[in-house]
Design an enzyme around this catalytic site. Structure first.
Site, PDB file in Angstrom:
ATOM      1  N   THR A   1     -53.607 -22.436  33.207  1.00  0.00           N
ATOM      2  CA  THR A   1     -53.154 -23.528  33.117  1.00  0.00           C
ATOM      3  C   THR A   1     -51.549 -23.530  33.316  1.00  0.00           C
ATOM      4  O   THR A   1     -50.920 -22.234  33.424  1.00  0.00           O
ATOM      5  CB  THR A   1     -53.776 -24.382  31.932  1.00  0.00           C
TER       6      THR A   1
ATOM      7  N   ASP B   1     -60.104 -27.320  41.104  1.00  0.00           N
ATOM      8  CA  ASP B   1     -59.469 -28.741  41.180  1.00  0.00           C
ATOM      9  C   ASP B   1     -60.192 -29.696  42.280  1.00  0.00           C
ATOM     10  O   ASP B   1     -60.840 -30.714  41.916  1.00  0.00           O
ATOM     11  CB  ASP B   1     -58.054 -28.961  41.339  1.00  0.00           C
TER      12      ASP B   1
ATOM     13  N   LEU C   1     -58.725 -28.143  25.647  1.00  0.00           N
ATOM     14  CA  LEU C   1     -60.024 -28.442  25.037  1.00  0.00           C
ATOM     15  C   LEU C   1     -61.047 -27.519  25.552  1.00  0.00           C
ATOM     16  O   LEU C   1     -62.299 -27.456  25.181  1.00  0.00           O
ATOM     17  CB  LEU C   1     -60.436 -29.764  25.233  1.00  0.00           C
ATOM     18  N   SER C   2     -60.604 -26.533  26.449  1.00  0.00           N
ATOM     19  CA  SER C   2     -61.480 -25.643  27.236  1.00  0.00           C
ATOM     20  C   SER C   2     -62.114 -24.752  26.198  1.00  0.00           C
ATOM     21  O   SER C   2     -63.350 -24.575  26.416  1.00  0.00           O
ATOM     22  CB  SER C   2     -60.817 -24.857  28.217  1.00  0.00           C
TER      23      SER C   2
ATOM     24  N   ALA D   1     -48.007 -36.263  44.566  1.00  0.00           N
ATOM     25  CA  ALA D   1     -47.742 -35.192  45.616  1.00  0.00           C
ATOM     26  C   ALA D   1     -47.383 -33.849  44.750  1.00  0.00           C
ATOM     27  O   ALA D   1     -46.862 -32.892  45.417  1.00  0.00           O
ATOM     28  CB  ALA D   1     -46.473 -35.635  46.734  1.00  0.00           C
TER      29      ALA D   1
ATOM     30  N   LYS E   1     -50.197 -21.608  37.062  1.00  0.00           N
ATOM     31  CA  LYS E   1     -51.048 -21.609  38.260  1.00  0.00           C
ATOM     32  C   LYS E   1     -50.623 -21.152  39.446  1.00  0.00           C
ATOM     33  O   LYS E   1     -51.429 -20.588  40.470  1.00  0.00           O
ATOM     34  CB  LYS E   1     -51.375 -23.128  38.368  1.00  0.00           C
TER      35      LYS E   1
HETATM   36  P1  NAP Z   1     -47.243 -32.313  38.910  1.00  0.00           P
HETATM   37  O1  NAP Z   1     -47.592 -31.362  39.764  1.00  0.00           O
HETATM   38  O2  NAP Z   1     -46.333 -32.275  37.797  1.00  0.00           O
HETATM   39  O3  NAP Z   1     -47.287 -33.824  39.823  1.00  0.00           O
HETATM   40  C1  NAP Z   1     -46.982 -34.824  39.153  1.00  0.00           C
HETATM   41  C2  NAP Z   1     -47.053 -36.144  40.249  1.00  0.00           C
HETATM   42  O4  NAP Z   1     -46.906 -37.225  39.185  1.00  0.00           O
HETATM   43  C3  NAP Z   1     -45.814 -36.199  41.042  1.00  0.00           C
HETATM   44  O5  NAP Z   1     -46.317 -36.724  42.170  1.00  0.00           O
HETATM   45  C4  NAP Z   1     -44.643 -36.950  40.493  1.00  0.00           C
HETATM   46  O6  NAP Z   1     -43.884 -37.683  41.258  1.00  0.00           O
HETATM   47  C5  NAP Z   1     -45.717 -38.237  39.803  1.00  0.00           C
HETATM   48  N1  NAP Z   1     -45.112 -38.749  38.763  1.00  0.00           N
HETATM   49  C6  NAP Z   1     -45.052 -38.081  37.409  1.00  0.00           C
HETATM   50  N2  NAP Z   1     -44.400 -39.172  36.440  1.00  0.00           N
HETATM   51  C7  NAP Z   1     -44.222 -40.215  37.498  1.00  0.00           C
HETATM   52  C8  NAP Z   1     -43.898 -41.814  37.250  1.00  0.00           C
HETATM   53  N3  NAP Z   1     -43.456 -41.921  35.996  1.00  0.00           N
HETATM   54  N4  NAP Z   1     -43.888 -42.630  38.172  1.00  0.00           N
HETATM   55  C9  NAP Z   1     -44.360 -42.176  39.462  1.00  0.00           C
HETATM   56  N5  NAP Z   1     -44.945 -41.079  39.723  1.00  0.00           N
HETATM   57  C10 NAP Z   1     -44.686 -39.868  38.719  1.00  0.00           C
HETATM   58  O7  NAP Z   1     -48.877 -32.514  38.054  1.00  0.00           O
HETATM   59  P2  NAP Z   1     -50.337 -32.206  38.082  1.00  0.00           P
HETATM   60  O8  NAP Z   1     -50.844 -30.866  37.906  1.00  0.00           O
HETATM   61  O9  NAP Z   1     -50.357 -32.738  39.848  1.00  0.00           O
HETATM   62  O10 NAP Z   1     -50.888 -33.237  37.481  1.00  0.00           O
HETATM   63  C11 NAP Z   1     -50.885 -34.663  37.589  1.00  0.00           C
HETATM   64  C12 NAP Z   1     -51.975 -35.551  36.686  1.00  0.00           C
HETATM   65  O11 NAP Z   1     -53.056 -35.305  36.987  1.00  0.00           O
HETATM   66  C13 NAP Z   1     -51.794 -35.027  35.178  1.00  0.00           C
HETATM   67  O12 NAP Z   1     -51.989 -36.306  34.554  1.00  0.00           O
HETATM   68  C14 NAP Z   1     -53.018 -34.128  34.954  1.00  0.00           C
HETATM   69  O13 NAP Z   1     -53.527 -34.471  33.644  1.00  0.00           O
HETATM   70  C15 NAP Z   1     -54.026 -34.767  35.932  1.00  0.00           C
HETATM   71  N6  NAP Z   1     -55.086 -33.983  36.215  1.00  0.00           N
HETATM   72  C16 NAP Z   1     -56.387 -34.279  36.140  1.00  0.00           C
HETATM   73  C17 NAP Z   1     -57.301 -33.208  36.135  1.00  0.00           C
HETATM   74  C18 NAP Z   1     -58.720 -33.489  35.913  1.00  0.00           C
HETATM   75  O14 NAP Z   1     -59.538 -32.581  35.779  1.00  0.00           O
HETATM   76  N7  NAP Z   1     -59.022 -34.810  35.550  1.00  0.00           N
HETATM   77  C19 NAP Z   1     -56.925 -32.023  37.057  1.00  0.00           C
HETATM   78  C20 NAP Z   1     -55.751 -31.603  37.431  1.00  0.00           C
HETATM   79  C21 NAP Z   1     -54.749 -32.740  36.913  1.00  0.00           C
HETATM   80  P3  NAP Z   1     -42.651 -37.065  41.756  1.00  0.00           P
HETATM   81  O15 NAP Z   1     -42.823 -36.124  42.886  1.00  0.00           O
HETATM   82  O16 NAP Z   1     -41.781 -38.123  42.443  1.00  0.00           O
HETATM   83  O17 NAP Z   1     -42.101 -36.285  40.541  1.00  0.00           O
END
Ligand code: NAP
Length: 286
Positions: free
Chosen positions: A67, A107, A21-22, A133, A71
């Site tokens: 993205t 972030d 959406l950016s 994590a 990253k």
């Molecule tokens: P990432 O690096 O892939 O990390 C995913 C995390 O979620 C890991 O800790 C993973 O655990 C955990 N996870 C995934 N599925 C799971 C499940 N079913 N049960 C338990 N834990 C689960 O992703 P990320 O970049 O950190 O992003 C994570 C979320 O944050 C996304 O939904 C993203 O949209 C959101 N986010 C939002 C913003 C914002 O501006 N609001 C900014 C950044 C990210 P494991 O280590 O066990 O795999």
């Protein structure tokens, strides 16, 4: 929007990128401010990252967002990094300065700003439960510890990844006690009682999913809950916390704050207050 010979170009690189959406969010802001910029999506495959970045440098674009999945990989292709991007090891915003590419990670600052604006929560001296994590957790941990959190407990499905986070960052933040555990911590009723802030940085909550044993009933009445997920606007985790009378916020404010900050990094101007958040709300409140 009229594109002229002097229009300055910004964009986003990713794969996929079509869902982002950016472009609409930033172009809406440019229109509101009447500035001569345009923001476009660039679909860049992992194997093409180096040539794409070299191309953006040569074309002298003003900057671009980064993205998934670039990253981390982009870090070694840049000339300089902000202190946050360097510590986190990931970049989501690049500024091109006379062909020098400088990487930033917004972030953490976007998260802190939303935490303050949406929940009036300041990290100094508080105890935090951080779920996840991955990349978002790294940024949140660095931001919270950097802002003076007293203690951070990382809870992650894969316990080893939580431990990696602790070992990586504890030496940088000796004044913050950082530890990690697994999701089974939710099975102990008293576990939740010691935290002032709970942050979900995982994708759990999208599609209305939830953590099986999550129960906020023993949380302090003054505790607040921040979920980085923003679709749906209220996740099951937020609903459970609200039903206990706790204040909650979703990740929309963080997303908007990051858009604001990228705009400032590129243009040196502050966007009109709330314009990005308003745009995002029109998209997600459907
Ligand atoms: P990432 O690096 O892939 O990390 C995913 C995390 O979620 C890991 O800790 C993973 O655990 C955990 N996870 C995934 N599925 C799971 C499940 N079913 N049960 C338990 N834990 C689960 O992703 P990320 O970049 O950190 O992003 C994570 C979320 O944050 C996304 O939904 C993203 O949209 C959101 N986010 C939002 C913003 C914002 O501006 N609001 C900014 C950044 C990210 P494991 O280590 O066990 O795999």
């Amino acid at each position: 929007m009229v594109i002229t010979g002097t229009t300055k170009v910004l964009g986003i690189i990713g794969s996929p990128v079509a869902h982002s959406l950016s472009p609409q969010m930033q172009n809406t802001t440019f229109a509101a401010l009447g500035v001569d910029y345009i923001y476009v999506p660039f679909h860049v495959l992992p194997e093409d990252l180096a040539t794409a970045v070299a191309g953006l440098r040569t074309l002298s674009v003003v900057g671009f967002n980064v993205t998934i999945p670039h990253k981390t990989a982009i870090v070694s292709l840049l000339d300089d990094l902000s202190p946050e991007a360097d510590l986190i090891g990931a970049v989501n915003t690049v500024k091109c300065e006379e062909r020098r590419l400088v990487g930033f990670n917004t972030d953490g600052s976007g998260f802190l700003r939303s935490l303050s604006e949406d929940l009036a929560c300041e990290p100094q001296g508080i105890s935090v439960l951080l779920i996840g994590a991955g990349g978002a957790a790294r940024s949140a941990l660095v931001a919270l510890a950097g802002a003076g959190a007293a203690a951070i407990t990382v809870v992650n499905r894969t316990m080893e990844k939580g431990a990696v986070l602790v070992n990586r960052f504890q030496p940088f933040f000796p004044a913050t006690f950082i530890k990690s555990t697994g999701l089974n911590a939710f099975e102990q009723p008293a576990f939740m009682g010691g935290f002032d802030l709970l942050v979900n940085t995982t994708s759990v909550g999208m599609n209305m999913t939830s953590f099986p044993k999550f129960n906020p009933s023993s949380m302090k009445p003054s505790a607040v809950v921040y979920d980085m997920v923003y679709a749906p606007l209220e996740t099951p985790l937020m609903l459970a916390a609200r039903q206990q009378g706790l204040r909650t916020a979703n990740g929309l404010g963080m997303l908007a704050a990051q858009g604001d900050e990228a705009f400032f990094i590129w243009t040196g101007r502050k966007p009109e207050q709330g314009v990005m958040r308003k745009f995002l709300l029109t998209q997600y409140a459907k």
